[in-house]
Design a protein around this motif. Structure first.
Motif, short mmCIF file in Angstrom:
data_model
loop_
_atom_site.label_atom_id
_atom_site.label_comp_id
_atom_site.label_asym_id
_atom_site.label_seq_id
_atom_site.Cartn_x
_atom_site.Cartn_y
_atom_site.Cartn_z
N ARG A 102 -13.45 -41.36 -30.09
CA ARG A 102 -12.80 -41.14 -31.38
C ARG A 102 -13.57 -41.82 -32.51
NH1 ARG A 102 -7.83 -38.87 -31.55
NH2 ARG A 102 -6.74 -38.60 -29.56
N ARG A 103 -13.93 -43.09 -32.30
CA ARG A 103 -14.69 -43.81 -33.34
C ARG A 103 -16.01 -43.12 -33.64
NH1 ARG A 103 -12.64 -48.36 -30.41
NH2 ARG A 103 -14.61 -48.53 -29.24
N ARG A 104 -16.67 -42.63 -32.58
CA ARG A 104 -17.96 -41.95 -32.78
C ARG A 104 -17.80 -40.67 -33.60
NH1 ARG A 104 -21.32 -39.36 -34.10
NH2 ARG A 104 -23.34 -38.81 -33.18
N LEU A 105 -16.80 -39.87 -33.32
CA LEU A 105 -16.62 -38.61 -34.02
C LEU A 105 -16.06 -38.81 -35.42
CD1 LEU A 105 -15.34 -36.34 -31.09
CD2 LEU A 105 -17.65 -36.48 -32.06
N LEU A 111 -14.07 -35.86 -36.82
CA LEU A 111 -12.66 -36.17 -36.57
C LEU A 111 -12.12 -36.95 -37.76
CD1 LEU A 111 -10.29 -36.15 -34.49
CD2 LEU A 111 -11.16 -38.36 -33.68
N GLU A 112 -10.95 -36.55 -38.22
CA GLU A 112 -10.33 -37.23 -39.35
C GLU A 112 -9.87 -38.63 -38.93
OE1 GLU A 112 -6.57 -36.67 -42.47
OE2 GLU A 112 -6.95 -35.19 -40.88
N ASP A 113 -10.09 -39.59 -39.82
CA ASP A 113 -9.65 -40.97 -39.56
C ASP A 113 -8.20 -41.11 -40.00
OD1 ASP A 113 -9.33 -43.63 -39.14
OD2 ASP A 113 -10.92 -44.29 -40.50
N THR A 114 -7.30 -41.11 -39.04
CA THR A 114 -5.87 -41.23 -39.35
C THR A 114 -5.37 -42.66 -39.22
OG1 THR A 114 -5.24 -40.77 -37.05
CG2 THR A 114 -5.48 -38.88 -38.53
N LEU A 129 -14.63 -32.57 -30.71
CA LEU A 129 -15.81 -32.58 -29.85
C LEU A 129 -16.49 -31.23 -29.83
CD1 LEU A 129 -17.64 -34.05 -27.88
CD2 LEU A 129 -16.06 -33.46 -26.04
N ARG A 130 -15.70 -30.15 -29.80
CA ARG A 130 -16.30 -28.81 -29.82
C ARG A 130 -17.03 -28.56 -31.14
NH1 ARG A 130 -14.19 -25.49 -25.49
NH2 ARG A 130 -12.65 -26.72 -24.34
N GLN A 131 -16.50 -29.09 -32.24
CA GLN A 131 -17.22 -28.94 -33.50
C GLN A 131 -18.54 -29.70 -33.44
OE1 GLN A 131 -15.49 -28.85 -37.55
NE2 GLN A 131 -16.60 -30.76 -37.91
N PHE A 132 -18.53 -30.91 -32.89
CA PHE A 132 -19.77 -31.67 -32.73
C PHE A 132 -20.77 -30.86 -31.90
CE2 PHE A 132 -22.51 -34.39 -30.22
CZ PHE A 132 -23.05 -35.25 -31.17
N GLN A 133 -20.31 -30.27 -30.80
CA GLN A 133 -21.20 -29.48 -29.95
C GLN A 133 -21.74 -28.27 -30.70
OE1 GLN A 133 -18.40 -28.99 -26.68
NE2 GLN A 133 -19.50 -30.48 -25.42
N TYR A 149 -23.63 -36.08 -24.17
CA TYR A 149 -23.74 -37.54 -24.11
C TYR A 149 -25.03 -38.02 -24.79
CZ TYR A 149 -24.41 -42.18 -22.04
OH TYR A 149 -24.64 -43.52 -21.86
N LEU A 150 -26.14 -37.39 -24.46
CA LEU A 150 -27.42 -37.80 -25.05
C LEU A 150 -27.44 -37.56 -26.55
CD1 LEU A 150 -29.84 -36.43 -22.30
CD2 LEU A 150 -29.22 -38.82 -22.71
N THR A 151 -26.85 -36.44 -26.99
CA THR A 151 -26.84 -36.12 -28.41
C THR A 151 -25.94 -37.07 -29.19
OG1 THR A 151 -27.21 -33.78 -27.84
CG2 THR A 151 -26.49 -34.25 -30.07
N LEU A 152 -24.80 -37.43 -28.63
CA LEU A 152 -23.92 -38.41 -29.27
C LEU A 152 -24.63 -39.73 -29.52
CD1 LEU A 152 -20.63 -37.80 -27.24
CD2 LEU A 152 -20.83 -37.59 -29.74
N ASN A 153 -25.59 -40.08 -28.67
CA ASN A 153 -26.26 -41.37 -28.76
C ASN A 153 -27.54 -41.36 -29.59
OD1 ASN A 153 -24.42 -43.02 -27.49
ND2 ASN A 153 -25.24 -42.61 -25.45
N LEU A 154 -27.84 -40.24 -30.24
CA LEU A 154 -28.96 -40.25 -31.18
C LEU A 154 -28.54 -41.03 -32.41
CD1 LEU A 154 -30.10 -36.52 -30.90
CD2 LEU A 154 -31.29 -38.53 -30.01
N PRO A 155 -29.35 -41.98 -32.88
CA PRO A 155 -28.93 -42.86 -33.97
C PRO A 155 -28.83 -42.14 -35.31
CG PRO A 155 -31.21 -43.30 -33.35
CD PRO A 155 -30.67 -42.35 -32.33
#
Length: 411
Positions: A102-105, A111-114, A129-133, A149-155
């Motif tokens: 959640r924090r990552r997205l 993802l909206e910060d609620t 997550l599907r939007q990120f993909q 997983y690898l894409t999420l961890n690109l800085p």
């Protein structure tokens, strides 16, 4: 095209963690895509689709806005790295690693910060997550699979650098665009048909693999070959045909490829020494038909690389995530629709039914475009639309790493 029908046609999802293959709303294995998951995938695709061409002043403006956003993200410390414990997370899971996702997205705006960080992987997180993909050209699995997983961890710093580089690439060419043109974006393996500043058609494509790259160029589409012969390039004879003939002496016969000498006389394949490169001195031509590598049509444009757009009998490749399989030419999904669009300004009728009839006839026919259409093959790995959705693609040819921006000079 109706979005649900579109999704059912192209989505082929391999759920490695669950052992299920999902095709649209059908499944083979232990799980099936729910109606909510299909809806989330459609929404994710809608978010990245836009009428704005990837090469346009609009994209340039949108990239400037995206750069400002990512500069702020970097200034705020970027986003945290996902740990291996997040691997295989999917809807329905309820564990601590979901909070990190959640924090990552939230950090990347998916993802909206609620103000709440639930540990439950709910429908809202599935949609994010599907939007990120979708933004990264990944399969819309809703699962933290290996590529996700690898894409999420690109800085964030790397993303910012990518945005700045691609702004320069876009700005180099937007001033020279015509009213009607085609863009092949190599990293996205996609094609846009543009008229009056609006994308009228998008096509999934298959482009050159890393060792046989699709070249960067500008040219004009001038001719359509219906049910063409395939004149095999010498590079493919040397790299592939000789190898295939050593593996299977009937290869050429099975695929209806004939050999001709300099006088135009046909040669028996068995008369050639396939343990040498003797074959390279001859001409190889594949007859029209179901096995032809060009499929039903070849789209010609002037260039020194002997590349072109074309149909293909290997339609299943369009469903893959990484579509870098060709020897430099570009294969086009739903190519009949693109051909009809290209020939729309001809005086003869080249509506979609007319193009399909020409395909089905199996007859050789060459048609010149009365008004040639500009084509640009380019390399854009990051862009944004007016809704603020930023898309990225992998640097498949290493041009980002090399800092290459000199595409405007490629002709």
């Amino acid at each position: 095209m109706n979005r649900l029908n579109w999704l059912a046609r192209w989505t082929v999802t391999v759920r490695a963690m669950c052992g299920a293959v999902v095709i649209g709303s059908m499944a083979f294995g232990s799980s099936i895509a729910s109606a909510d998951e299909v809806t989330n995938s459609v929404a994710a695709q809608d978010a990245i689709d836009s009428s704005e061409p990837i090469l346009s002043y609009e994209t340039s403006y949108n990239l400037v806005a995206a750069i400002k956003r990512y500069e702020q993200i970097v200034a705020n410390g970027g986003w945290e790295e996902m740990t291996r414990g997040s691997y295989a997370l999917e809807k329905g899971d309820d564990r601590g690693h979901v909070r990190a996702l959640r924090r990552r997205l939230i950090a990347s705006g998916d993802l909206e910060d609620t103000g709440r960080l639930s540990s439950k992987f709910d429908d809202e997180l599935d949609a994010a997550l599907r939007q990120f993909q979708a933004r990264h050209g990944l399969q819309l699995t809703g699962i933290i699979d290996q590529e996700t997983y690898l894409t999420l961890n690109l800085p964030a710093e790397a993303k910012l650098k990518q945005l700045r580089l691609n702004l320069e690439r876009v700005n180099q060419v937007v001033g020279d665009l015509s009213n009607r043109y085609i863009v092949v974006n190599i990293p996205a393996a996609s094609i846009e048909a543009v008229e009056n500043g609006v994308v009228e058609r998008r096509h999934t494509a298959i482009v050159g693999r890393i060792d046989r790259q699709t070249p960067i160029l500008t040219s004009k589409v001038h001719e359509i070959n219906f049910n063409p012969y395939w004149h095999v390039p010498k590079s493919i004879i040397r790299r592939d045909i000789i190898k295939y003939m050593n593996q299977d002496p009937n290869y050429l016969t099975d695929f209806r490829i004939k050999i001709y000498d300099a006088s135009g006389d046909e040669l028996d394949p068995q008369s050639i020494d396939w343990s040498t490169e003797e074959a390279v001195q001859y001409s190889f031509r594949q007859e029209p038909g179901a096995e032809n590598s060009m499929g039903h049509v070849k789209i010609n444009f002037y260039n020194p690389h002997a590349v072109y757009l074309h149909d293909t009998p290997q339609k299943s490749l369009f469903g893959q995530n990484r579509r870098f399989h060709s020897s430099g030419c570009v294969r086009v999904e739903n190519v009949d629709e693109l051909v009809s669009w290209l020939l729309r300004e001809n005086t003869s009728d080249w509506s979609l039914p007319a193009v399909d009839a020409a395909f089905e006839s199996g007859e050789r026919q060459d048609v010149n475009l009365e008004k040639p259409v500009p084509i640009i093959t380019t390399y854009i790995t990051a862009w944004a639309n007016r809704a603020g959705v930023v898309s990225f693609r992998n640097d498949i040819y290493g041009y980002d790493d090399a800092g290459r921006i000199d595409f405007a000079s490629a002709n």
